[in-house]
Design a protein around this motif. Structure first.
Motif, PDB file in Angstrom:
ATOM      1  N   THR B  73       0.914  -1.115  -0.063  1.00 26.80           N
ATOM      2  CA  THR B  73       0.012   0.011  -0.105  1.00 26.80           C
ATOM      3  C   THR B  73       0.773   1.068  -0.007  1.00 26.80           C
ATOM      4  O   THR B  73       2.080   0.998   0.199  1.00 26.80           O
ATOM      5  CB  THR B  73      -1.002   0.032   1.325  1.00 26.80           C
ATOM      6  OG1 THR B  73      -0.075   0.234   2.424  1.00 26.80           O
ATOM      7  CG2 THR B  73      -1.587  -1.343   1.457  1.00 26.80           C
ATOM      8  N   VAL B  77       2.525  -0.745   3.991  1.00 30.47           N
ATOM      9  CA  VAL B  77       1.983  -2.097   4.358  1.00 30.47           C
ATOM     10  C   VAL B  77       1.839  -3.042   3.570  1.00 30.47           C
ATOM     11  O   VAL B  77       1.435  -2.847   2.374  1.00 30.47           O
ATOM     12  CB  VAL B  77       0.525  -1.752   5.340  1.00 30.47           C
ATOM     13  CG1 VAL B  77       0.048  -3.175   5.636  1.00 30.47           C
ATOM     14  CG2 VAL B  77       0.607  -0.878   6.174  1.00 30.47           C
ATOM     15  N   ARG B 100      -7.429  -6.367  -3.116  1.00 27.81           N
ATOM     16  CA  ARG B 100      -8.283  -5.330  -2.871  1.00 27.81           C
ATOM     17  C   ARG B 100      -9.260  -5.506  -1.763  1.00 27.81           C
ATOM     18  O   ARG B 100      -9.286  -4.698  -1.006  1.00 27.81           O
ATOM     19  CB  ARG B 100      -9.130  -5.229  -4.066  1.00 27.81           C
ATOM     20  CG  ARG B 100      -9.885  -3.988  -4.073  1.00 27.81           C
ATOM     21  CD  ARG B 100      -9.633  -3.049  -5.352  1.00 27.81           C
ATOM     22  NE  ARG B 100      -8.174  -2.684  -5.178  1.00 27.81           N
ATOM     23  CZ  ARG B 100      -7.928  -1.465  -5.129  1.00 27.81           C
ATOM     24  NH1 ARG B 100      -9.017  -0.412  -4.992  1.00 27.81           N
ATOM     25  NH2 ARG B 100      -6.700  -0.967  -4.703  1.00 27.81           N
ATOM     26  N   HIS B 103      -7.182  -5.269   1.353  1.00 26.02           N
ATOM     27  CA  HIS B 103      -6.915  -3.948   1.661  1.00 26.02           C
ATOM     28  C   HIS B 103      -8.154  -3.148   2.246  1.00 26.02           C
ATOM     29  O   HIS B 103      -7.846  -2.282   3.232  1.00 26.02           O
ATOM     30  CB  HIS B 103      -6.378  -3.042   0.161  1.00 26.02           C
ATOM     31  CG  HIS B 103      -5.774  -1.928   0.424  1.00 26.02           C
ATOM     32  ND1 HIS B 103      -5.006  -1.307  -0.738  1.00 26.02           N
ATOM     33  CD2 HIS B 103      -5.472  -1.095   1.384  1.00 26.02           C
ATOM     34  CE1 HIS B 103      -4.411  -0.004  -0.102  1.00 26.02           C
ATOM     35  NE2 HIS B 103      -5.017   0.160   1.098  1.00 26.02           N
ATOM     36  N   ASN B 104      -9.215  -3.449   1.745  1.00 27.61           N
ATOM     37  CA  ASN B 104     -10.507  -2.848   2.171  1.00 27.61           C
ATOM     38  C   ASN B 104     -10.761  -3.092   3.671  1.00 27.61           C
ATOM     39  O   ASN B 104     -10.826  -2.201   4.351  1.00 27.61           O
ATOM     40  CB  ASN B 104     -11.520  -3.167   1.327  1.00 27.61           C
ATOM     41  CG  ASN B 104     -11.584  -2.363   0.005  1.00 27.61           C
ATOM     42  OD1 ASN B 104     -11.217  -1.292  -0.176  1.00 27.61           O
ATOM     43  ND2 ASN B 104     -12.354  -2.979  -0.922  1.00 27.61           N
ATOM     44  N   TYR B 106      -8.282  -3.848   5.494  1.00 26.01           N
ATOM     45  CA  TYR B 106      -7.342  -3.342   6.699  1.00 26.01           C
ATOM     46  C   TYR B 106      -7.621  -1.738   6.772  1.00 26.01           C
ATOM     47  O   TYR B 106      -7.524  -1.471   7.838  1.00 26.01           O
ATOM     48  CB  TYR B 106      -5.979  -3.451   5.854  1.00 26.01           C
ATOM     49  CG  TYR B 106      -4.936  -2.801   6.530  1.00 26.01           C
ATOM     50  CD1 TYR B 106      -4.322  -3.285   7.706  1.00 26.01           C
ATOM     51  CD2 TYR B 106      -4.373  -1.757   6.209  1.00 26.01           C
ATOM     52  CE1 TYR B 106      -3.373  -2.848   8.366  1.00 26.01           C
ATOM     53  CE2 TYR B 106      -3.369  -1.000   6.954  1.00 26.01           C
ATOM     54  CZ  TYR B 106      -2.782  -1.582   8.102  1.00 26.01           C
ATOM     55  OH  TYR B 106      -1.816  -1.236   8.638  1.00 26.01           O
ATOM     56  N   VAL B 107      -7.969  -1.371   5.715  1.00 25.07           N
ATOM     57  CA  VAL B 107      -8.501   0.056   5.777  1.00 25.07           C
ATOM     58  C   VAL B 107      -9.529   0.366   6.870  1.00 25.07           C
ATOM     59  O   VAL B 107      -9.535   1.257   7.732  1.00 25.07           O
ATOM     60  CB  VAL B 107      -9.062   0.835   4.501  1.00 25.07           C
ATOM     61  CG1 VAL B 107      -9.701   2.141   4.851  1.00 25.07           C
ATOM     62  CG2 VAL B 107      -7.862   1.013   3.480  1.00 25.07           C
ATOM     63  N   SER B 108     -10.573  -0.480   6.904  1.00 29.32           N
ATOM     64  CA  SER B 108     -11.647  -0.384   7.801  1.00 29.32           C
ATOM     65  C   SER B 108     -11.071  -0.661   9.240  1.00 29.32           C
ATOM     66  O   SER B 108     -11.385   0.134  10.404  1.00 29.32           O
ATOM     67  CB  SER B 108     -12.750  -1.476   7.675  1.00 29.32           C
ATOM     68  OG  SER B 108     -13.006  -1.310   6.447  1.00 29.32           O
ATOM     69  N   VAL B 110      -8.001   0.155  10.355  1.00 30.68           N
ATOM     70  CA  VAL B 110      -7.248   1.398  10.809  1.00 30.68           C
ATOM     71  C   VAL B 110      -8.090   2.534  11.027  1.00 30.68           C
ATOM     72  O   VAL B 110      -8.038   3.344  12.184  1.00 30.68           O
ATOM     73  CB  VAL B 110      -6.296   1.776   9.707  1.00 30.68           C
ATOM     74  CG1 VAL B 110      -5.718   2.967   9.918  1.00 30.68           C
ATOM     75  CG2 VAL B 110      -5.428   0.809   9.364  1.00 30.68           C
ATOM     76  N   SER B 111      -9.478   2.642  10.370  1.00 30.07           N
ATOM     77  CA  SER B 111     -10.377   3.568  10.575  1.00 30.07           C
ATOM     78  C   SER B 111     -10.794   3.362  12.106  1.00 30.07           C
ATOM     79  O   SER B 111     -11.483   4.310  12.394  1.00 30.07           O
ATOM     80  CB  SER B 111     -11.378   3.685   9.795  1.00 30.07           C
ATOM     81  OG  SER B 111     -10.573   3.773   8.310  1.00 30.07           O
TER      82      SER B 111
END
Lengths: 173, 138
Positions: B73, B77, B100, B103-104, B106-108, B110-111
């Protein structure tokens, strides 16, 4: 903070006025705890900066999801000026200056969180009051850059509201 | 999906292991750790030598009967997917879709304000776990 980039289609809507109030109130709340000494003021500044840092970290993870990888630091700073600022304030940074040795100066001529502020008194006094509100956005920039692998120190400056500048110093590795 | 996912690994920006999941019954956990470690070097090599800026890095290497794919990313990461080699060719697009999904989620993760990305601790999250199970199940 605009939601246009964050959610795609089923985007949740944010009432701008409430958001602005929340941001202003957040700064006020931090400073309402006893700030008699210079040290207390610094602690409040640091807390706000840290809040921004956390948010900047998380946000950048989200908005760089579909972006090609960055090549160099200038690329990253440009991303902050454009995409990141648009995601936050729906506008770009107005001016970017650099000495090509790791110092970048970002100027926003109409900083959104200052655009509805006014004060009476001398210009210097207003700048001093507005400065407290820069801790959070400074942290945002530092968090975003930090997560993209660029360790920095960010210092905000207000001369006359609503204009403000952010000085980014990239730490030598 | 015409191939089996053997292992999924998430490696943090300081090359610290964040999450390693062994989805197979034939390989030991140690093997997955070993593969994840090896791939760090290859990811580094890949991003320093190529000019192309896609987050998907493609096939990193094949070893015995395993194929290792990488993804990095913007925040450095790394995601690693290990599959068992089969006769059918694995399409890049299918692989990209898997990455993908990772990644999605992982983004959730981190948020989530309760998650501290600076802690360098392994990921403990029911939601993330569930998403990974979905990735391997399809």
């Amino acid at each position: 903070m605009a939601t246009a980039v964050l959610g795609q289609d089923e985007r949740p809507l944010v009432a701008e006025a409430s958001l602005d109030f929340l941001v202003v109130e957040m700064v006020d709340l931090m400073h309402r705890s006893p700030t008699d000494t210079e040290m207390d003021k610094e602690a409040a500044y640091f807390k706000l900066e840290n809040l921004g840092y956390q948010l900047g970290m998380a946000m950048v993870e989200r908005i760089t999801k579909d972006r090609p990888r960055f090549l160099d630091n200038l690329d990253v700073v440009k991303f902050i000026c454009k995409d990141f600022w648009i995601a936050l304030f729906k506008k770009q940074i107005d001016n970017l200056k650099t000495n090509h040795r790791g110092v970048y100066v970002l100027t926003d001529n109409n900083f959104r969180w200052f655009s509805r502020m006014s004060g009476d008194g001398a210009g210097a006094e207003i700048s001093r009051q507005a400065f407290a509100h820069l801790a959070f956005p400074c942290g945002l920039i530092r968090g975003a850059l930090g997560n993209l692998g660029v360790t920095t120190v960010v210092i905000g400056e207000v001369s006359t509201i609503p204009q403000c500048t952010f000085q980014i110093k990239i730490a030598k590795p | 999906m015409p191939f089996d996912v053997v292992c999924i690994a998430v490696i943090g920006k300081m090359n610290n292991p964040l999450y390693i999941k062994n989805c197979s019954s034939t390989y030991q956990d140690l093997k997955c750790h070993y593969i994840a470690h090896t791939s760090i070097d290859l990811v580094e090599e890949r991003i320093s030598t190529t000019k192309h800026t896609d987050q998907y890095l493609g096939l990193l290497y094949a070893m015995e009967e395993l194929a290792v794919f990488g993804y990095i990313t913007n925040t450095r990461v790394k995601f690693i997917i290990v599959t068992s080699l089969q006769d059918v060719a694995i399409k890049d697009q299918e692989m990209k879709n898997l990455f993908r999904k990772i990644h999605n989620s992982y983004v959730s993760l981190v948020s989530n304000p309760f998650y501290n990305p600076d802690s360098h601790k392994p990921i403990v999250s029911a939601n993330f776990e569930r998403a990974m199970a979905e990735v391997t199940a399809t």
